[in-house]
Design an enzyme around this catalytic site. Sequence first.
Site, PDB file in Angstrom:
ATOM      1  N   ARG A  91       0.835  -1.213   0.000  1.00 29.95           N
ATOM      2  CA  ARG A  91       0.000   0.000   0.000  1.00 29.95           C
ATOM      3  C   ARG A  91       0.872   1.268   0.000  1.00 29.95           C
ATOM      4  NH1 ARG A  91      -0.454   4.681   2.624  1.00 29.95           N
ATOM      5  NH2 ARG A  91       0.030   3.600   4.563  1.00 29.95           N
ATOM      6  N   ASP A  92       1.600   1.513   1.084  1.00 31.37           N
ATOM      7  CA  ASP A  92       2.363   2.767   1.181  1.00 31.37           C
ATOM      8  C   ASP A  92       3.492   2.769   0.161  1.00 31.37           C
ATOM      9  OD1 ASP A  92       2.937   5.264   2.182  1.00 31.37           O
ATOM     10  OD2 ASP A  92       3.470   4.604   4.191  1.00 31.37           O
ATOM     11  N   HIS A 119       4.904   4.307  12.752  1.00 26.52           N
ATOM     12  CA  HIS A 119       4.952   4.225  11.281  1.00 26.52           C
ATOM     13  C   HIS A 119       6.000   5.245  10.847  1.00 26.52           C
ATOM     14  CE1 HIS A 119       3.032   3.910   7.188  1.00 26.52           C
ATOM     15  NE2 HIS A 119       3.496   5.145   7.092  1.00 26.52           N
ATOM     16  N   HIS A 142       8.892   6.854   8.265  1.00 28.97           N
ATOM     17  CA  HIS A 142       9.544   7.013   6.971  1.00 28.97           C
ATOM     18  C   HIS A 142      11.021   7.320   7.255  1.00 28.97           C
ATOM     19  CE1 HIS A 142       6.096   6.924   4.095  1.00 28.97           C
ATOM     20  NE2 HIS A 142       5.464   6.954   5.250  1.00 28.97           N
ATOM     21  N   CYS A 195       4.406   9.402   0.401  1.00 27.99           N
ATOM     22  CA  CYS A 195       3.019   9.834   0.254  1.00 27.99           C
ATOM     23  C   CYS A 195       2.977  10.939  -0.793  1.00 27.99           C
ATOM     24  CB  CYS A 195       2.463  10.348   1.587  1.00 27.99           C
ATOM     25  SG  CYS A 195       0.801  11.007   1.433  1.00 27.99           S
ATOM     26  N   ASN A 216       9.560   4.405   3.135  1.00 24.51           N
ATOM     27  CA  ASN A 216       9.334   3.954   4.506  1.00 24.51           C
ATOM     28  C   ASN A 216      10.597   3.278   5.014  1.00 24.51           C
ATOM     29  OD1 ASN A 216       6.569   3.838   3.111  1.00 24.51           O
ATOM     30  ND2 ASN A 216       6.027   3.570   5.249  1.00 24.51           N
TER      31      ASN A 216
END
Length: 303
Positions: free
Chosen positions: A17-18, A209, A211, A242, A251
């Site tokens: 996803r990310d 979470h 990055h 993002c 990430n």
Amino acid sequence: MPSELPARVHLVEVGPRDGLQNESEHIPTDRKIAFIQMLCAAGLPTVEATSFVHPKAIPQLADSGDVMANLGDTGAAEIMALVPNAKGLERAIAAGLKRIAVFTAASDAFTRKNINMSVAESLDTFAPVVQQAIAAGMSVRGYVSTAFVCPYAGEIDKRVVRDVCVKLLQMGCDEIAVSDTIGAAAPRDIHATVGHILESIDVGKVALHLHDTFGTALTNVYAGLELGVARFDASAGGLGGCPYAKGASGNLATEDLVYFLDRMGVETGVSLERVFEASSYIAETLSRPLPSRQWQRLRAACG
Ligand code: HMG
Ligand code: MG
């Protein structure tokens, strides 16, 4: 501060996803599915597979329904997907998801760019979504982006972050992903902001979470471990970013996190070699090398 690091941590793989949301090159649905399957087989307990956002906002993940319809058995791994509103929930229910994630931020400026709402509006939008998801038998994670620094609003007040976390838990989220969207934080920020959050929230409900834009993500993991945090997100190969946060690069790489935790004697249940295989598969799909240090080391060792 707890004197010992957690013995075991729960990793959430966000690469499909990310990671992939940031790729402009078309990736065929069957390759996404194979990537997710390989990550599940690597022992990752939770895999964020896709998102049910507006297809114009993230064209790369417009095939989320097809990904889920053809994913098949993922063994012990739990599959999660992002949902921004009621329409997203409707699509996630139709796709058979059992776990979703709603996502807001600690800054109005970022939230507006990302989901076209203020933080308060996003919380008003999520309250019925979370309620309906739980009634449909789902569980819900809540993300709080820009928890340390916002690319538009600058430094973030830790009290604002804590308030958003508390509101997400009150509406029924069972986990809060405190997110360093642009990877700007250092351990001092983790101690200050996460330490403040932990005055109000059980540590078992907090995930980090991170990055890795400035190369501080692993030191931030260590700072989190020192506080007793035992849930961390990472992305295979270090893919990610993002599109609504200028300057946000990859990430924290799953391989780098697994190596670090193995070496620190913290159990993950994840196979570094099998994550490397999954990352190599997607690197071949994207026709480019990946930023993870461990990926590059293992790649060089393969000749
Ligand atoms: P909007 O334009 O304000 O939506 O977008 P709207 O409610 O006004 O609806 C407009 C149209 O979109 C309507 O269609 C809706 O049905 C449709 P029309 O009636 O005009 O034909 N629509 C949808 N269609 C499909 N799926 C949906 C959906 N919702 C409405 N879910 C919206 C608001 C939230 C939808 C949009 O801004 C959006 O999709 N944003 C997503 C952005 C995104 O995915 N960002 C990346 C993920 S967040 C991230 O990466 C950060 C994170 O990793 C943590 C960190 O690192 O900080 C999680
Ligand atoms: Mg992210």
